[in-house]
Design a protein around this motif. Structure first.
Motif, short mmCIF file in Angstrom:
data_model
loop_
_atom_site.label_atom_id
_atom_site.label_comp_id
_atom_site.label_asym_id
_atom_site.label_seq_id
_atom_site.Cartn_x
_atom_site.Cartn_y
_atom_site.Cartn_z
N ILE A 75 45.66 40.38 17.75
CA ILE A 75 44.56 40.60 16.81
C ILE A 75 43.26 40.56 17.60
O ILE A 75 42.99 39.59 18.31
N ARG A 83 35.46 37.81 12.11
CA ARG A 83 35.09 38.15 10.73
C ARG A 83 36.00 37.52 9.69
O ARG A 83 35.67 37.52 8.50
N ALA A 84 37.14 37.00 10.11
CA ALA A 84 38.12 36.45 9.17
C ALA A 84 37.59 35.18 8.52
O ALA A 84 36.97 34.33 9.17
N VAL A 91 38.00 40.97 14.91
CA VAL A 91 38.61 40.76 13.59
C VAL A 91 38.69 39.27 13.30
O VAL A 91 38.38 38.82 12.19
N TYR A 110 43.46 41.00 2.63
CA TYR A 110 42.07 41.34 2.34
C TYR A 110 41.98 41.56 0.85
O TYR A 110 42.61 42.47 0.30
#
Length: 102
Positions: A89, A96-97, A93, A38
């Motif tokens: 995961i 949104r990656a 998530v 990130y």
């Protein structure tokens, strides 16, 4: 095993053995076995720098510019490393990656 191996499998093996794949603030580590990254999107930073340089070359005093924080970030997830570590995961998530390595 030699922990200094730089090939992709070596880093993933080390991550699995130590169970410490980690998160990084730079996407080049993703191909080396990092679990997640990130970080500020480098392209947007380069564009902002180009605008600043253009203004300086046109005669604007650099001291007049405010200090700015990055506003565009990139999330990358490595599913290969997650599978090797036995980590799941969440779909939220992954949705949104910006980058997902499968």
């Amino acid at each position: 095993m030699d922990d200094r191996r730089s090939d992709e499998t070596g880093h993933r093996d080390v991550a699995c053995q130590t169970e410490n794949a980690g998160g990084h603030q730079s996407s080049p580590f993703m191909s080396l076995g990092a679990l997640a990254s990130y970080h500020p999107k480098i392209e947007s930073i380069c564009i902002k720098v180009a605008h600043y340089v253009d203004r300086v070359f046109k005669g604007t005093n650099p001291a007049e510019y405010p200090v700015e924080q990055p506003v565009i970030f990139e999330l990358a997830v490595n599913l290969k490393t997650a599978a090797a570590l036995g980590v799941t995961i969440p779909d939220s998530v992954l949705a949104r990656a910006d980058k997902v390595i499968e």
